[in-house]
Design an enzyme around this catalytic site. Structure first.
Site, short mmCIF file in Angstrom:
data_model
loop_
_atom_site.label_atom_id
_atom_site.label_comp_id
_atom_site.label_asym_id
_atom_site.label_seq_id
_atom_site.Cartn_x
_atom_site.Cartn_y
_atom_site.Cartn_z
N ASP A 159 -0.98 -2.69 -4.47
CA ASP A 159 -2.24 -2.88 -3.75
C ASP A 159 -2.94 -1.53 -3.59
OD1 ASP A 159 -4.29 -4.13 -2.42
OD2 ASP A 159 -3.10 -4.85 -0.75
N ASP A 217 -5.46 2.68 2.53
CA ASP A 217 -6.32 1.68 3.17
C ASP A 217 -6.44 1.98 4.66
OD1 ASP A 217 -6.51 0.48 0.74
OD2 ASP A 217 -5.54 -1.40 1.29
N ARG A 271 -13.00 1.28 -5.48
CA ARG A 271 -12.73 1.55 -4.06
C ARG A 271 -12.50 3.03 -3.79
NH1 ARG A 271 -8.81 -3.52 -2.14
NH2 ARG A 271 -10.17 -5.19 -2.94
N ASP A 330 0.84 -1.20 0.00
CA ASP A 330 0.00 0.00 0.00
C ASP A 330 0.88 1.26 0.00
OD1 ASP A 330 -2.21 -1.67 0.27
OD2 ASP A 330 -2.23 -1.50 2.45
#
Length: 530
Positions: free
Chosen positions: A364, A368, A420, A341
């Site tokens: 990724d 997050d 997302r 991330d």
């Protein structure tokens, strides 16, 4: 040390009783048992054992116990090593701090001069609840409060089971859960700070839980929904949204304010300062290549210099299972090609502000937030063609995120990104407002696993599926979503489902008209625009 100075104790009874009622839940001072008092009127400090600094009894209005050095980590201990559940209260007057990150206060459950709990006043203007273990310091909770050298403050530190709480001048400010120390002595602390201490008292006794303090306290669970009107929005340049909310022992988000400012140009330097226990303002200069995730612990500001600061091939991980990543600010940095991330907020980290950054594709996620993290604001960022842009909630099989994951997303540009924006599980209320979605691949926002999301004032452009909620998404169960005042240009329908708590009950905000969002976001989002 004595228990015979009744006249001085009677004078202080009102303040002390108030502090104790807040700190340990005593209904009156009469319900407590007195274990210890010392007002130093006998002119000595017998019964106290000091380490570091220069300690003596002096005249300071009345007699007081003074630590006069600002060049030592000084402590003085007294009492019994078998004491378990009690409150230590003292008047503390900071005199001088070696720098704004230094502190003075009281200690409880001291195993030694290097292992104890403490409630301290920090020169930068905050109260901190700390655990010192083997000399290493962990901030368990903190709250902004006035700290003026030369002013007396009444500090009360309560330890009961695994609950540790602190009050300043009769108002509970901080609380945390920690079971490292079960018994121990009391102490006075002057961490590279000179200070006077007086009217030390130790009480124990039963009582109901205190009424709600002026500032919310930390606990193992998330804070309940607030009541009453939220405070006005903070001024520009300060954290807003959920990052501005008082909760979990933290009053807003201010990162490394009060700590040293350092400039880093390498991964080793960044990892060093980001992992230190003290507050730091870390300025990132130029491109830094990292091989993995760099751990960022509490009380850090990581800010890019100019418009060319970059972190490439790796990212920033806020918090570990043993070191919290609370009170962290990340601004004005471009992230490229992370091996995992770009920014991962997890392990219960809270009060995080991610602002004016730019994110490019990586392995990724870009940002997050998961595993019971809370009170996060993601604002004025640009996402360039990212795939898994922002996950909120660890997985369908992690319902422990319920009650946490309060995140604000506002004034971000999602430019050709895929999915997302965010994808939400369990969190409520999640607030998504005034963002520009342009040429989106799979979808905009997904609310799943009974999450509650408010989507308002956004501009969806060339986005076939702005929102999922009614039928969930992929293998995830449905969530709840309220959509209002959005603009849809060559875009599909935003699925709405159920009702959601209002974010405006937590904080104040100004909603821009959706039609103005593309221009405002283009002018203000991304690096070089602080």
């Amino acid at each position: 040390m004595s228990t015979t100075h009744g006249r001085r104790l009677a004078i202080l009874a009102g303040t002390t009783a108030t502090a104790l009622a807040l700190a340990v839940g005593l209904t009156t001072a009469a319900s407590a048992a007195t274990l210890f008092t010392d007002d130093f009127e006998d002119g000595n400090a017998s019964g106290w054992s000091s380490s570091g600094g220069s300690w003596s009894v002096v005249a300071d209005g009345s007699r007081a116990y003074r630590q006069s050095s600002t060049s030592a980590d000084a402590k003085s201990l007294s009492g019994s090593s078998t004491w378990t559940d009690y409150t230590v209260s003292a008047r503390v007057k900071p005199i001088a701090f070696a720098n704004s990150s230094r502190a003075a206060g009281v200690a409880a459950r001291a195993q030694s001069t290097s292992s104890f709990y403490s409630l301290v006043l920090v020169g930068a203007g905050r109260a901190e609840l700390r655990r010192t273990s083997g000399g290493g310091v962990t901030v368990l909770a903190q709250a902004a409060t006035a700290v003026s050298p030369g002013t007396w403050y009444t500090l009360a530190l309560s330890v009961s089971g695994s609950t540790v709480r602190g009050a300043v001048n009769g108002t509970q400010l901080v609380s945390a859960t920690d079971a490292t120390f079960g018994t121990g002595r009391i102490g006075l602390v002057g961490q590279y700070a000179s200070a006077s201490f007086d009217d030390v008292q130790v009480f124990t006794g039963p009582g109901p839980d205190p009424s709600a303090p002026a500032s919310p306290t930390a606990s193992a669970s998330a804070s309940p929904s607030p009541s009453g009107s939220p405070p006005p929005p903070p001024p520009p340049g300060q954290a807003d949204g959920y990052a501005s909310v008082s909760g979990q022992g933290q009053n807003g988000t201010y990162g490394g304010a009060g700590g040293q400012t350092v400039t880093v140009t390498s991964a080793a330097q960044l990892a060093d300062y980001a992992g230190r226990a003290e507050p730091y303002i870390i300025m990132v200069s130029g491109r830094i290549t990292v091989s993995d995730m760099i751990l960022v612990v509490a009380n850090k500001s990581i800010i890019g210099v100019g418009s060319t600061a970059e972190i490439v091939d790796g990212g920033l991980q806020l918090g570990s299972t043993t070191r919290p990543g609370n009170n962290v600010i990340i601004r004005n940095i471009t992230f490229r090609n992370p091996s995992d991330d770009s920014v991962s907020v997890h392990n219960g980290s809270h009060h995080v502000w991610i602002d004016h950054n730019e994110f490019w594709p990586g392995y990724d996620g870009s940002v997050d937030v998961k595993r019971q993290s809370n009170y996060v604001t993601v604002s004025w960022n640009v996402f360039h063609g990212t795939d898994k842009s922002m996950l909120l909630g660890h997985s369908d099989s992690f319902p422990a995120d319920t009650g946490y994951l309060k995140v604000t997303y506002h004034h971000n540009l999602f430019d050709g990104s895929n999915q997302r924006h965010p994808r939400v599980r369990f969190g409520e209320p999640v607030h998504v407002y005034n963002n520009h979605y342009r040429n989106i691949g799979l979808y905009g926002v997904a609310s799943t696993e009974n999450a509650g999301v408010v989507v308002e004032g956004n501009y969806f452009e060339n986005t076939a599926y702005p929102c999922y909620s009614t039928n969930g998404y992929a293998d995830s169960a449905p969530g709840r979503l309220v959509q209002r005042a959005n603009a849809f240009v060559n875009s599909g329908v935003c699925e709405a489902n159920g009702s959601v708590l209002e974010p405006g009950t937590f904080y104040s905000y100004t909603l821009d008209s959706a039609s103005t969002v593309p221009a405002k976001v283009a002018a203000g989002a991304g690096v070089g625009k602080l």
